[in-house]
Design a protein around this motif. Structure first.
Motif, mmCIF file in Angstrom:
data_model
loop_
_atom_site.group_PDB
_atom_site.id
_atom_site.type_symbol
_atom_site.label_atom_id
_atom_site.label_comp_id
_atom_site.label_asym_id
_atom_site.label_seq_id
_atom_site.Cartn_x
_atom_site.Cartn_y
_atom_site.Cartn_z
ATOM 1 N N GLN A 144 4.562 4.779 -9.115
ATOM 2 C CA GLN A 144 4.614 4.616 -9.827
ATOM 3 C C GLN A 144 4.976 3.117 -9.786
ATOM 4 O O GLN A 144 4.258 2.275 -10.493
ATOM 5 N N ALA A 145 6.697 2.691 -9.632
ATOM 6 C CA ALA A 145 7.030 0.985 -9.501
ATOM 7 C C ALA A 145 5.671 0.441 -8.448
ATOM 8 O O ALA A 145 5.076 -0.818 -9.243
ATOM 9 N N LEU A 146 5.117 0.663 -7.398
ATOM 10 C CA LEU A 146 4.287 0.383 -6.663
ATOM 11 C C LEU A 146 3.067 -0.174 -7.618
ATOM 12 O O LEU A 146 2.537 -1.347 -7.493
ATOM 13 N N SER A 147 2.592 1.256 -7.854
ATOM 14 C CA SER A 147 1.205 0.804 -9.377
ATOM 15 C C SER A 147 1.817 -0.243 -10.040
ATOM 16 O O SER A 147 0.857 -1.234 -10.301
ATOM 17 N N ASN A 148 2.597 -0.347 -10.503
ATOM 18 C CA ASN A 148 3.460 -1.158 -12.181
ATOM 19 C C ASN A 148 2.994 -2.325 -11.310
ATOM 20 O O ASN A 148 2.809 -3.437 -12.657
ATOM 21 N N THR A 149 3.701 -2.551 -10.364
ATOM 22 C CA THR A 149 3.823 -4.078 -9.904
ATOM 23 C C THR A 149 2.439 -4.833 -9.281
ATOM 24 O O THR A 149 2.159 -5.349 -9.745
ATOM 25 N N LEU A 150 2.493 -3.448 -8.595
ATOM 26 C CA LEU A 150 0.660 -4.250 -7.810
ATOM 27 C C LEU A 150 -0.953 -4.501 -8.604
ATOM 28 O O LEU A 150 -1.013 -5.422 -7.940
ATOM 29 N N PHE A 151 -0.739 -3.324 -9.465
ATOM 30 C CA PHE A 151 -1.521 -3.460 -10.322
ATOM 31 C C PHE A 151 -2.114 -3.287 -11.591
ATOM 32 O O PHE A 151 -2.983 -2.949 -12.196
ATOM 33 N N GLY A 152 -0.023 -3.469 -12.024
ATOM 34 C CA GLY A 152 -0.362 -4.318 -13.442
ATOM 35 C C GLY A 152 -0.621 -2.466 -14.103
ATOM 36 O O GLY A 152 -1.056 -3.056 -15.317
#
Ligand code: ADP
Ligand code: ASP
Ligand code: MG
Length: 440
Positions: free
Chosen positions: A430-438
């Motif tokens: 989830q953290a990667l999605s939030n940061t990389l794909f906003g």
């Protein structure tokens, strides 16, 4: 020629089978249609084998009878004419009697593979009968005569190529050839399979062997999403992937594709299109040789990883040390996914812990060995070449609250991988999605 593969959910009910029939008869293009077993069937066949392994034939019989009843109901819904209903009932009676015959014998892994093969044999026969009932010229090709693995349990590509070409040459004039995904014979001629999810692999092998115009993988979602939609909120479809990117995502856990199915398509240069049976006009994902600069495409996670660290201040810098370490894994037919080295140690990860004890015993000769099990590799895929500055910083920034055991970057230009504990998988993704794909 195109190769179209329909997964378990896509042929999961009589109505879905009818929809698939509409899709494959919508145009006159010649095609090979690869089918999975109806959804749930392979799992039920695994359950039946488990009962038989545990010497519980009554338990197995109960499940076989329930499965038979389910299929008999499908017959009533799928076909219109009594003639095709009866023909299919007859076929299913023989199939289920065959399954029942295993309750009277000693079951080993050989019989288990024969049992598992019946799901695809049933679905392809049912679909062929449906098309024939509707007057569509269709030929059922037996995958057991076409797909074979070699002594290393790898697909025997030259054999497959020769057999599928011959099968089509000897049976010209058909618009639709149906065949089973997943199932094959091994180097000794025994019935075997390409591992769970293997129908994708069959489709890509056949598409590559025939140098098809396109391989289409029809499933229950609109293409490859930028993260695992079963775990992460607000994932989105990725419209285009390079073969290498798709191969990394599949290998590192994106369930929509069998882990190694992209390789044959990549070598043959045959594009793979992921499409949604539930929404056939959605664009899906195209996988081809085009590479989009500067884009991070998707994140995937591979479960069940074991990390092994070997520390040896004496030996590491000596040449030959890594070779000795790797040879131990090779000897035990265990492949390594991630590797990180430092002056005093090396850490590697494996997804197959079957020979772990033997491997550890031998590694201990070379230093202190530590093991972390129940880990997950989280893999970020896209343009991660060194020209594309800042992406690894962004990925690391996303994980600032998460304990990361290993990081691997630079093995290819398409991938940065993080090893985390299984309990941290969801928040890592989830953290990667939030940061990389906003997506927060
Ligand atoms: P089939 O039975 O058609 O082979 P699978 O269940 O094997 O279908 O694969 C499709 C499923 O893969 C989707 O329903 C989705 O839940 C899951 N999946 C996991 N990761 C991804 C991803 N990155 N993109 C799309 N689907 C994914
Ligand atoms: N039926 C097999 C499975 O469930 C193969 C596949 O669906 O691809 O794993
Ligand atoms: Mg699948």
């Amino acid at each position: 020629m195109k190769v179209l593969k329909f997964g378990g959910t896509s042929v999961g009910t009589p109505q879905r089978m009818q929809e698939v029939a509409q899709l494959i008869t919508a145009n006159q293009e010649q095609k090979i249609v690869v089918l999975s077993a109806m959804s749930g069937t392979t799992n039920t066949l695994v359950e039946i084998s488990d009962y038989l392994y545990k010497k519980n034939p009554e338990g197995a019989n109960t499940i076989i009878n329930l499965l038979e009843q389910k299929y008999m109901k499908h017959v009533e819904e799928l076909y219109e004419s009594e003639q095709w209903k009866e023909r299919t009932r007859q076929f299913l009676h023989e199939e289920f009697d065959y399954l029942r015959s295993f309750t009277k014998v000693h079951v080993t892994s050989f019989e288990e593979k024969v049992i598992l093969a019946q799901g695809e044999i049933i679905s392809t026969n049912m679909m062929t009968n449906y098309l024939l009932e509707h007057g569509i010229k269709t030929l059922l090709l037996n995958a057991l005569d076409i797909v074979r693995t070699d002594k290393n349990a790898e697909p025997d590509f030259n054999y497959i190529k020769e057999r599928i070409s011959t099968a089509i040459k000897e049976n010209p004039g058909y618009g639709i050839y149906i065949t089973q995904g997943f199932i094959c014979r091994n180097a000794y001629g025994e019935i075997d399979n390409l591992l769970r999810g293997g129908s994708d692999y069959t489709a890509c092998l056949l598409g590559a062997a025939l140098q098809a115009e396109e391989i289409q993988i029809w499933t229950d979602i609109d293409g490859m999403h930028n993260n695992d939609p079963r775990i992460v909120d607000h994932t989105e479809p990725v419209r285009q992937l390079h073969f290498e990117e798709a191969a990394e995502l599949a290998y590192f856990g994106a369930k929509i594709l069998h882990p190694t199915c992209i390789q044959p398509a990549k070598f043959a240069g045959v594009p793979v299109r992921l499409l949604n049976t539930m929404d056939p006009t959605a664009p899906g994902t195209i996988i081809d040789n085009n590479f989009q600069d500067g884009k991070i495409k998707a994140v995937a996670a591979k479960d069940g990883i074991t990390c092994i660290q070997i520390q040896s201040s004496r030996m590491l810098l000596a040449y030959g040390f890594l070779r000795k370490v790797f040879e131990i894994f090779e000897l035990h037919k265990t492949s390594i996914d991630m590797v990180c080295t430092s002056e005093v140690g090396v850490s590697v990860t494996v997804d197959n812990a079957n020979h772990l004890e033997d491997i550890l015993d031998e590694l201990k000769k070379y230093g202190t060995v530590m093991v972390d099990s129940d880990m997950v590799i989280v893999c970020v895929v896209g343009d991660l070449g060194s020209d594309n500055i800042g992406f690894e910083t962004l990925a690391c920034e996303a994980l600032k609250q998460i304990p990361v055991r290993m990081i691997s970057y630079g093995g290819s230009n398409h991938n940065i991988s993080f090893l985390v504990k299984a309990e941290d998988k969801k928040r890592t993704l989830q953290a990667l999605s939030n940061t990389l794909f906003g997506t927060n």
